[in-house]
Design a protein around this motif. Structure first.
Motif, short mmCIF file in Angstrom:
data_model
loop_
_atom_site.label_atom_id
_atom_site.label_comp_id
_atom_site.label_asym_id
_atom_site.label_seq_id
_atom_site.Cartn_x
_atom_site.Cartn_y
_atom_site.Cartn_z
N LEU A 1 -24.07 72.62 125.97
CA LEU A 1 -22.75 73.10 126.35
C LEU A 1 -21.85 71.95 126.82
O LEU A 1 -22.34 70.96 127.33
CB LEU A 1 -22.87 74.12 127.49
CG LEU A 1 -23.89 75.24 127.28
CD1 LEU A 1 -23.99 76.09 128.54
CD2 LEU A 1 -23.51 76.08 126.08
N ALA A 2 -20.55 72.16 126.67
CA ALA A 2 -19.56 71.23 127.21
C ALA A 2 -18.99 71.81 128.49
O ALA A 2 -18.90 73.04 128.63
CB ALA A 2 -18.44 71.01 126.19
N ARG A 3 -18.60 70.96 129.41
CA ARG A 3 -18.04 71.43 130.69
C ARG A 3 -16.83 72.33 130.49
O ARG A 3 -16.61 73.26 131.25
CB ARG A 3 -17.65 70.25 131.57
CG ARG A 3 -18.84 69.45 132.08
CD ARG A 3 -18.39 68.38 133.00
NE ARG A 3 -17.78 67.29 132.26
CZ ARG A 3 -17.65 66.05 132.71
NH1 ARG A 3 -18.08 65.75 133.92
NH2 ARG A 3 -17.11 65.12 131.97
N GLU A 4 -16.04 72.06 129.46
CA GLU A 4 -14.78 72.78 129.24
C GLU A 4 -14.97 74.12 128.53
O GLU A 4 -14.02 74.89 128.41
CB GLU A 4 -13.81 71.93 128.39
CG GLU A 4 -13.57 70.54 128.91
CD GLU A 4 -14.71 69.57 128.58
OE1 GLU A 4 -15.40 69.74 127.55
OE2 GLU A 4 -14.93 68.64 129.38
N MET A 5 -16.18 74.41 128.06
CA MET A 5 -16.42 75.65 127.33
C MET A 5 -16.15 76.86 128.24
O MET A 5 -16.58 76.86 129.40
CB MET A 5 -17.86 75.69 126.83
CG MET A 5 -18.21 76.95 126.06
SD MET A 5 -19.95 76.96 125.54
CE MET A 5 -19.87 75.77 124.18
N VAL B 1 -25.76 70.71 129.95
CA VAL B 1 -24.33 70.49 129.88
C VAL B 1 -24.10 68.98 129.78
O VAL B 1 -24.65 68.21 130.57
CB VAL B 1 -23.60 71.05 131.12
CG1 VAL B 1 -22.10 70.86 131.00
CG2 VAL B 1 -23.94 72.53 131.33
N THR B 2 -23.32 68.57 128.77
CA THR B 2 -23.05 67.16 128.57
C THR B 2 -21.56 66.86 128.65
O THR B 2 -20.73 67.75 128.49
CB THR B 2 -23.58 66.69 127.19
OG1 THR B 2 -22.94 67.44 126.17
CG2 THR B 2 -25.09 66.86 127.09
N ASP B 3 -21.25 65.59 128.89
CA ASP B 3 -19.85 65.17 128.88
C ASP B 3 -19.46 64.73 127.47
O ASP B 3 -20.24 64.89 126.52
CB ASP B 3 -19.58 64.09 129.92
CG ASP B 3 -20.31 62.77 129.63
OD1 ASP B 3 -20.85 62.58 128.52
OD2 ASP B 3 -20.34 61.92 130.54
N GLU B 4 -18.27 64.19 127.33
CA GLU B 4 -17.75 63.80 126.02
C GLU B 4 -18.62 62.76 125.32
O GLU B 4 -18.67 62.70 124.10
CB GLU B 4 -16.32 63.27 126.16
CG GLU B 4 -15.33 64.27 126.74
CD GLU B 4 -15.46 64.46 128.26
OE1 GLU B 4 -15.94 63.54 128.98
OE2 GLU B 4 -15.11 65.55 128.74
N SER B 5 -19.32 61.94 126.11
CA SER B 5 -20.16 60.90 125.52
C SER B 5 -21.57 61.39 125.20
O SER B 5 -22.38 60.65 124.66
CB SER B 5 -20.25 59.69 126.47
OG SER B 5 -21.03 60.02 127.61
N GLY B 6 -21.87 62.64 125.56
CA GLY B 6 -23.20 63.19 125.32
C GLY B 6 -24.16 62.99 126.48
O GLY B 6 -25.33 63.36 126.37
N THR C 1 -14.86 78.13 133.42
CA THR C 1 -15.53 77.33 132.41
C THR C 1 -16.96 77.06 132.85
O THR C 1 -17.35 77.39 133.99
CB THR C 1 -14.82 75.98 132.23
OG1 THR C 1 -14.91 75.24 133.47
CG2 THR C 1 -13.35 76.15 131.84
#
Length: 131
Positions: free
Chosen positions: A18-22, A41-46, A73
Motif C-alpha cells: 500500500l501507499a500512504r496516500e491510498m 506500506v511504502t513511500d514513493e521510493s519503495g 488515507t
C-alpha cells in the motif's frame, strides 16, 4: 532444534503493498479481497514506512458504517515504523520474533528492500515440519 531454513524459504511474496496516500476504503478492500491480515506500506521510493493491519482498519470501518462515509488515507490509520525481519533470518529467530511481538505477520526485507511478508502460520507450519 537445528534448522537451516530461512525466512526467505517460507515467506509470502505475492502480497499487497500500500501507499500512504491510498484511500483507506481501497486499502481495506485489498486486505479483505486478498484474505490477508496486514499489508506493508511504502513511500514513493519503495522504502517500508509502516504496516496496515486488519485491526487498524476497524476504526475507519466502524466510522463508515455509522456515518455512511469513509474518511482518511492509509497514512491516517497505519502503524508507522513496522518491525521487520530479514530474508536471511533463520526459522528459530523468526519464531522468537512472533513470541516477542503480538503480530500475525512481519514485513520481510532484503538489503533494506521490501520483498514479502512472513505469516505466523507459515512459521508454525515450518516448525511442525522440522520438529
Amino acid at each position: 532444534m537445528s534448522t537451516d531454513l530461512t525466512v526467505a524459504a517460507i515467506m509470502q511474496t505475492d502480497c499487497p503493498v500500500l501507499a500512504r496516500e491510498m484511500p483507506i476504503r481501497r486499502a481495506v478492500a485489498l486486505l479483505v479481497e486478498g484474505g490477508v491480515a496486514a499489508a506493508s506500506v511504502t513511500d514513493e521510493s519503495g522504502a517500508l514506512v509502516g504496516i496496515l493491519t486488519q485491526k487498524d482498519c476497524f476504526r475507519p470501518a466502524l466510522h463508515a458504517s455509522y456515518y455512511q462515509e469513509w474518511k482518511g488515507t492509509v497514512a491516517d490509520h497505519m502503524t508507522a515504523g513496522a518491525v521487520s525481519l530479514s530474508t536471511s533470518d533463520d526459522l528459530i529467530s523468526a519464531a522468537q520474533a512472533f513470541l516477542d511481538h503480538p503480530h500475525r505477520v512481519f514485513p520481510v526485507l532484503d538489503e533494506g528492500r521490501l520483498v514479502g511478508m512472513l505469516r505466523r502460520a507459515d512459521v508454525l507450519a515450518a516448525l511442525l515440519r522440522v520438529g
